[in-house]
Structure formats: C-alpha cells, structure tokens
Motif scaffolding. Structure first.
Motif, PDB file in Angstrom:
ATOM      1  N   UNK A 148       0.787  -1.229   0.000  1.00  0.00           N
ATOM      2  CA  UNK A 148       0.000   0.000   0.000  1.00  0.00           C
ATOM      3  C   UNK A 148       0.814   1.270   0.000  1.00  0.00           C
ATOM      4  N   UNK A 149       2.127   1.146   0.004  1.00  0.00           N
ATOM      5  CA  UNK A 149       2.988   2.338   0.053  1.00  0.00           C
ATOM      6  C   UNK A 149       3.055   3.065  -1.282  1.00  0.00           C
ATOM      7  N   UNK A 150       2.693   2.379  -2.364  1.00  0.00           N
ATOM      8  CA  UNK A 150       2.783   2.990  -3.681  1.00  0.00           C
ATOM      9  C   UNK A 150       4.162   2.947  -4.289  1.00  0.00           C
ATOM     10  N   UNK A 151       5.096   2.214  -3.668  1.00  0.00           N
ATOM     11  CA  UNK A 151       6.465   2.148  -4.178  1.00  0.00           C
ATOM     12  C   UNK A 151       6.515   1.369  -5.484  1.00  0.00           C
ATOM     13  N   UNK A 152       7.477   1.709  -6.317  1.00  0.00           N
ATOM     14  CA  UNK A 152       7.719   0.979  -7.564  1.00  0.00           C
ATOM     15  C   UNK A 152       8.649  -0.205  -7.343  1.00  0.00           C
ATOM     16  N   UNK A 153       9.563  -0.046  -6.398  1.00  0.00           N
ATOM     17  CA  UNK A 153      10.555  -1.080  -6.103  1.00  0.00           C
ATOM     18  C   UNK A 153      10.622  -1.258  -4.594  1.00  0.00           C
ATOM     19  N   UNK A 154      10.646  -2.515  -4.135  1.00  0.00           N
ATOM     20  CA  UNK A 154      10.673  -2.823  -2.703  1.00  0.00           C
ATOM     21  C   UNK A 154      11.820  -3.791  -2.422  1.00  0.00           C
ATOM     22  N   UNK A 155      12.591  -3.485  -1.397  1.00  0.00           N
ATOM     23  CA  UNK A 155      13.657  -4.381  -0.946  1.00  0.00           C
ATOM     24  C   UNK A 155      13.346  -4.823   0.481  1.00  0.00           C
ATOM     25  N   UNK A 156      13.426  -6.123   0.723  1.00  0.00           N
ATOM     26  CA  UNK A 156      13.172  -6.664   2.055  1.00  0.00           C
ATOM     27  C   UNK A 156      14.413  -7.403   2.542  1.00  0.00           C
ATOM     28  N   UNK A 157      14.690  -7.259   3.831  1.00  0.00           N
ATOM     29  CA  UNK A 157      15.810  -7.959   4.445  1.00  0.00           C
ATOM     30  C   UNK A 157      15.305  -8.791   5.629  1.00  0.00           C
ATOM     31  N   UNK A 158      16.149  -9.735   6.022  1.00  0.00           N
ATOM     32  CA  UNK A 158      15.879 -10.659   7.132  1.00  0.00           C
ATOM     33  C   UNK A 158      14.649 -11.524   6.833  1.00  0.00           C
ATOM     34  N   UNK A 159      14.625 -12.030   5.620  1.00  0.00           N
ATOM     35  CA  UNK A 159      13.537 -12.906   5.202  1.00  0.00           C
ATOM     36  C   UNK A 159      13.780 -14.319   5.720  1.00  0.00           C
ATOM     37  N   UNK A 160      12.892 -14.780   6.563  1.00  0.00           N
ATOM     38  CA  UNK A 160      12.958 -16.152   7.054  1.00  0.00           C
ATOM     39  C   UNK A 160      12.417 -17.072   5.966  1.00  0.00           C
ATOM     40  N   UNK A 161      13.103 -18.187   5.745  1.00  0.00           N
ATOM     41  CA  UNK A 161      12.743 -19.048   4.617  1.00  0.00           C
ATOM     42  C   UNK A 161      11.269 -19.454   4.667  1.00  0.00           C
ATOM     43  N   UNK A 162      10.783 -19.780   5.844  1.00  0.00           N
ATOM     44  CA  UNK A 162       9.399 -20.205   5.948  1.00  0.00           C
ATOM     45  C   UNK A 162       8.388 -19.109   5.721  1.00  0.00           C
TER      46      UNK A 162
END
Length: 339
Positions: A148-162
């Motif tokens: 819902x942020x309206x961003x064009x590109x999103x980067x996520x960190x600390x992604x747990x595999x599950x």
C-alpha cells in the motif's frame, strides 16, 4: 586654543575596557555578584561536548570501536545542550551560558540541515526498504502495508525461509517481478534482469543486485543486510564483521557498470559512522539530501538511529520519509528519485 572633543569613552571612540566593565556590571546586577566566576565547570563541560562533536572522527576505534559507537548516536549529544542551559540559568552563570554557544554552533553545523525539511514533490521512481524481522509474527500484514505504500521497487531484508511464501503472496498483485537470494529479496513493478547474489563475506547470501527496467531507463538496485552490531561490556561495540562486509559491498558498488545505482538495505550503521565509508563515500543518502528530519528507523518502538538506508548514485533524490510501523522492530523507509 581648540580642545579635542572628549567623552567618557575617551578620544577616538568607545573605550573597550569601560564597555566591558559596564557589561559586567549589568550582568552582575542581573544575575548577582560572582556571575562571571561561577559556572566554570559547566563552561568546561560545554567546551568538551563541542570538541567531541567537532572531532568525533578523531575518537579512535582501536578500543572497542568506540569511535563508531559515538558516531552511531552522535546527534543525541545535542541533548546535553538544554541540560547545560538549565544548569547555567540555575547557577546564574554568564560564563556557562556564553560557553554554551560553542557546542550549539557545532551541533547546528553538523545537523542543522537535517532539521529543516528538504523534501520535494514528484520523482520518477519510488523505492522502499524494510528489514521485516525474522521473528515478524504478521508477514501478511507487513506485506499489505508495503504494497500500500505505492512504491515501484521494494527491498526486504531478514527474510525467514518459511515466511517467504507469505511475502510473495502479499506482494504479488502490486509487484509481478521479484527475486529472493538468501535472506534478502527484491520486488518490482518493472522487469528485473541480471539478478545475482553479492558476496559480502558473510558465508551466506545477505546481499543481491538486479537491474530494474524503469521507465526512465535501467537502474542497478542493490539490496544489502550488513551484519548486526552489539554493545558488550567485555568487547565494546562489536562491529568488526559489519565493517568487513561494508568494505566488500563498497567494492561491488565501485565495480558496478551501470551509471544509475540505488542501494536499499539495513546497513546496521549511520551515515556518520566512518566504518561505512567504503559505501558512503561513493553514494548520496536520500535522507540527507531530501529528507524531513533525521528519519530514525530503529528501534521501531522508539527510533534512535537511522540504520536503514537508501543511497543513490547517478540519480537525484527528491524526497525521503519513513513509513508507519509494521510487525518488525524496524520502520520501513522510502524515497523518490528522479532520473
């Protein structure tokens, strides 16, 4: 015989000694006798605070990375100023109050530009970075907030595999293109190419890069999560591994062939921290160039430092801001840039 015109100040203008004496008498009448002799210790404290802020880069890192620890929370030294002001007024010390101008001037020189808003409007590309926290109990809610942020590109960190499938499902409608490498991921409204992991000397993948085919032209997007730091009584500021990873990330960015580069990630350090110079010397912080305020991002419950960064090279920052809290212990941060 004509006589030279004489005033109480003497010929040729005011007498500095008399002017100073009159000023001292006025302050003594206002604050009481001894107003210049009181508060010497407070004045010395003001000088010390000013010196620490002005020469923070000279504080050595050899013992417990003390310099980097100081630089992480450097803006908070400004809290000493109202305390010294209150004590100076309580002591009725003109010396202490005048000495306070020194650290005030230094603090404004370092951080005054962050107090005033520099955000513009528009921007050809909006990006968001968020350390979602491996222990996030609500990845679906976090995904909705980011989508819902309206961003064009999103980067996520600390992604747990599950938890990766939950983020993929929550972001799929807004971001048809995505890639996950290790514990970091990149989502985009525009096609992604040349996606690969980036070795930052961690032993597993905590950084990646991809080329986003944005309307304004291709742009290299790096996602990084540098090692965590801790403050321990026996070891000080444990930032050695982070510093090594910052150097490796800096080499990767230096060798990037694309002219336009955006770095999104949790760097576990601030722009003042000298240890991040392999990265910060090559790129501009969107918060420093186009933010409103300090933009602290961690911890989310009471943000004290901006360790989540959006940095750019070859594009112009337009605005930078923080997003509302999610289920993470970090705040998401966003920026818009122009080509």
């Amino acid at each position: 015989m004509a006589q030279a015109y004489m005033t109480e100040s003497g010929p040729g203008g005011p007498d500095p000694d008399r002017t100073g004496s009159r000023f001292r008498r006025l302050t003594a009448a206002r604050f009481g006798p001894g107003t210049w002799r009181r508060g010497i210790l407070l004045a010395l404290c003001s000088v010390l605070v000013a010196l620490v802020m002005a020469f923070h880069s000279e504080v050595p890192n050899r013992v417990g990375n003390l310099g980097s620890l100081l630089e992480t929370f450097l803006p908070w030294l400004g809290l000493a100023l109202p305390v010294l002001l209150a004590l100076g007024l309580l002591r009725r010390s003109a010396t202490a109050l005048i000495a306070l101008l020194l650290p005030l001037t230094v603090w404004l020189n370092l951080f005054g530009g962050l107090v005033t808003g520099k955000a513009g409007t528009g921007g050809g590309l909006t990006v968001v970075t968020h350390n979602v926290n491996a222990d996030n109990a609500d990845p679906a809610g976090t995904s909705r907030a980011i989508a819902g942020s309206g961003a064009d590109v999103v980067a996520l960190q600390e992604l747990k595999q599950g938890a990766v499938p939950a983020y993929e499902k929550g972001l799929a409608a807004e971001y048809p293109h995505h890639a996950v490498k290790g514990t970091v991921g990149l989502w985009s409204k525009y096609p992604l190419t040349s996606v690969r992991g980036v070795d930052i000397d961690m032993g597993w993948t905590r950084a990646m890069r991809g080329t986003v085919s944005a309307p304004g032209g291709p742009i290299a997007v790096y996602v990084a999560h540098l090692p965590s730091v801790r403050v321990k009584l026996d070891a000080g500021f444990t930032a050695g591994q982070r510093d090594g990873s910052a150097e490796a990330l800096g080499v990767a960015i230096r060798d990037e062939p694309q002219d336009r580069v955006v770095l999104l990630g949790d760097l576990n350090g601030t722009m003042n921290d000298r240890a991040l110079s392999p990265v910060t010397s090559q790129m501009r912080s969107t918060q420093g160039a186009a933010g409103d305020g300090f933009g602290f991002s961690w911890p989310a419950s009471f943000p004290m430092a901006r360790i989540d960064q959006i940095m750019v090279r070859g594009v112009e920052p337009v605005a930078s801001w923080s997003l509302p809290r999610t289920g993470s212990d970090h705040l998401p941060v966003a920026a818009s840039v122009d080509f």
